[in-house]
Design a protein around this motif. Structure first.
Motif, mmCIF file in Angstrom:
data_model
loop_
_atom_site.group_PDB
_atom_site.id
_atom_site.type_symbol
_atom_site.label_atom_id
_atom_site.label_comp_id
_atom_site.label_asym_id
_atom_site.label_seq_id
_atom_site.Cartn_x
_atom_site.Cartn_y
_atom_site.Cartn_z
ATOM 1 N N UNK A 169 -73.712 58.036 35.300
ATOM 2 C CA UNK A 169 -73.070 59.341 35.494
ATOM 3 C C UNK A 169 -72.706 59.976 34.160
ATOM 4 N N UNK A 170 -72.738 61.303 34.073
ATOM 5 C CA UNK A 170 -72.235 61.985 32.875
ATOM 6 C C UNK A 170 -70.763 61.650 32.665
ATOM 7 N N UNK A 171 -70.350 61.573 31.422
ATOM 8 C CA UNK A 171 -68.969 61.203 31.118
ATOM 9 C C UNK A 171 -67.983 62.181 31.751
ATOM 10 N N UNK A 172 -68.327 63.463 31.784
ATOM 11 C CA UNK A 172 -67.425 64.472 32.349
ATOM 12 C C UNK A 172 -67.183 64.224 33.836
ATOM 13 N N UNK A 173 -68.230 63.827 34.564
ATOM 14 C CA UNK A 173 -68.082 63.554 35.995
ATOM 15 C C UNK A 173 -67.243 62.311 36.229
ATOM 16 N N UNK A 174 -67.483 61.263 35.438
ATOM 17 C CA UNK A 174 -66.701 60.034 35.568
ATOM 18 C C UNK A 174 -65.229 60.294 35.270
ATOM 19 N N UNK A 175 -64.972 61.083 34.231
ATOM 20 C CA UNK A 175 -63.601 61.413 33.870
ATOM 21 C C UNK A 175 -62.914 62.215 34.966
ATOM 22 N N UNK A 176 -63.631 63.166 35.568
ATOM 23 C CA UNK A 176 -63.064 63.978 36.643
ATOM 24 C C UNK A 176 -62.697 63.123 37.847
ATOM 25 N N UNK A 177 -63.548 62.136 38.168
ATOM 26 C CA UNK A 177 -63.259 61.252 39.298
ATOM 27 C C UNK A 177 -62.056 60.378 39.011
ATOM 28 N N UNK A 178 -61.955 59.877 37.788
ATOM 29 C CA UNK A 178 -60.827 59.023 37.404
ATOM 30 C C UNK A 178 -59.503 59.774 37.504
ATOM 31 N N UNK A 179 -59.507 61.033 37.096
ATOM 32 C CA UNK A 179 -58.274 61.832 37.089
ATOM 33 C C UNK A 179 -57.947 62.370 38.478
ATOM 34 N N UNK A 180 -58.968 62.876 39.182
ATOM 35 C CA UNK A 180 -58.730 63.597 40.425
ATOM 36 C C UNK A 180 -58.335 62.747 41.604
ATOM 37 N N UNK A 181 -58.899 61.534 41.731
ATOM 38 C CA UNK A 181 -58.619 60.760 42.942
ATOM 39 C C UNK A 181 -57.170 60.293 43.068
ATOM 40 N N UNK A 182 -56.528 59.787 42.017
ATOM 41 C CA UNK A 182 -55.118 59.411 42.206
ATOM 42 C C UNK A 182 -54.210 60.604 42.472
ATOM 43 N N UNK A 183 -54.488 61.725 41.825
ATOM 44 C CA UNK A 183 -53.666 62.918 42.045
ATOM 45 C C UNK A 183 -53.818 63.414 43.483
ATOM 46 N N UNK A 184 -55.049 63.407 43.984
ATOM 47 C CA UNK A 184 -55.278 63.817 45.374
ATOM 48 C C UNK A 184 -54.558 62.892 46.340
ATOM 49 N N UNK A 185 -54.585 61.590 46.062
ATOM 50 C CA UNK A 185 -53.879 60.640 46.917
ATOM 51 C C UNK A 185 -52.381 60.878 46.929
ATOM 52 N N UNK A 186 -51.820 61.174 45.756
ATOM 53 C CA UNK A 186 -50.392 61.472 45.683
ATOM 54 C C UNK A 186 -50.028 62.720 46.458
ATOM 55 N N UNK A 187 -50.858 63.759 46.386
ATOM 56 C CA UNK A 187 -50.602 64.991 47.126
ATOM 57 C C UNK A 187 -50.608 64.736 48.640
ATOM 58 N N UNK A 188 -51.568 63.949 49.105
ATOM 59 C CA UNK A 188 -51.645 63.643 50.532
ATOM 60 C C UNK A 188 -50.380 62.947 51.005
ATOM 61 N N UNK A 189 -49.876 62.013 50.200
ATOM 62 C CA UNK A 189 -48.679 61.278 50.591
ATOM 63 C C UNK A 189 -47.453 62.178 50.638
ATOM 64 N N UNK A 190 -47.305 63.060 49.668
ATOM 65 C CA UNK A 190 -46.122 63.924 49.608
ATOM 66 C C UNK A 190 -46.157 65.026 50.670
ATOM 67 N N UNK A 191 -47.360 65.451 51.077
ATOM 68 C CA UNK A 191 -47.492 66.532 52.050
ATOM 69 C C UNK A 191 -47.667 66.035 53.484
ATOM 70 N N UNK A 192 -47.445 64.759 53.705
ATOM 71 C CA UNK A 192 -47.676 64.157 55.027
ATOM 72 C C UNK A 192 -46.790 64.780 56.086
#
Length: 250
Positions: free
Chosen positions: A227-250
């Protein structure tokens, strides 16, 4: 419902195998908000499932030569002790507070990875590990802290492990992703023991989570090195933040 859980975990396994980060936190968020699993049971099931998920992903990363065996084994050893101790702390935290703390840790992990991966690529080119006692001191610091976070919040603490490997051991991004999966193996195993002793693991749910995430993790790891480094970096950053948002907005 069982098939829905299985398919959902397959998708999460793909993310976890590819980015080596945030997947367990996202799993916890979905178990709590979508499938209405009590938070302590969600944490315990997620930690136990990580043993199997990380085993699958680690084998795949080893074949792709994305793992530093020496660093992975040393940090994982200390991480196992930290994870087991962390499960005892989790038992003392009320469910509502634990959800907020876990979500906060997911946000923080995404921010830390963003900060670290903003550094120039030249700072990540040294593959040589520290020598002698310095190596073991750094391994103890990285393992005990990240293992404790994993045991307490059930999130795997993958971004924190990656951050420690990239800063303390000067690993490039892709090597940090693969080595992190190896580190989490003993962390998840001893964290799972702690949650099992507390009665927080749902066996039927565990089977569904493991079946989906193991397959997805093995497949996802195949794409990390390509994978391109930019895509790997985006996945690393975005998935935990998305998980946190789901938990707080439950």
């Amino acid at each position: 419902m069982a098939m829905t859980v299985l398919l959902t975990m397959l998708v999460m396994g793909l993310i976890l195998g590819f980015a080596g980060t945030g997947g367990s936190g996202f799993i916890i968020a979905l178990l709590i908000t979508v499938f209405h699993v009590p938070v302590h049971a969600a944490l315990g099931t997620s930690v136990a499932a990580m043993v199997f998920t990380m085993l699958s992903g680690t084998v795949s990363h080893l074949r792709e030569k994305n793992v530093s065996l020496r660093a992975g084994a040393a940090v994982g050893l200390f991480g196992a002790a930290g994870a087991y101790a962390g499960t005892f702390a989790a038992r003392l935290i009320p469910a509502d507070a634990l959800v907020v703390w876990t979500a906060s840790m997911l946000f923080l992990s995404g921010v830390l990875i963003w900060v670290r991966t903003k550094m120039p690529a030249s700072a990540e080119t040294n593959h040589e590990l520290p020598a002698g006692s310095r190596f073991w001191v750094l391994a103890a610091i990285a393992g005990l802290i990240t293992g404790g976070l994993s045991g307490m919040f059930g999130i795997g603490s993958t971004p924190f492990i990656q951050l420690a490997l990239m800063i303390l051991f000067r690993m490039p991004l892709r090597l940090a992703v693969g080595t992190t999966m190896m580190v989490i193996l003993p962390i998840a195993f001893f964290g799972g023991i702690g949650y099992f002793q507390a009665g927080y693991i749902d066996a039927a749910l565990l089977v569904q989570v493991v079946a989906g995430t193991m397959i997805g993790s093995y497949i996802g790891a195949k794409f990390t090195g390509r994978a391109p480094r930019a895509l790997l970096r985006a996945a690393m950053i975005g998935t935990p933040i998305a998980g946190g948002l789901i938990m707080l907005l439950r």
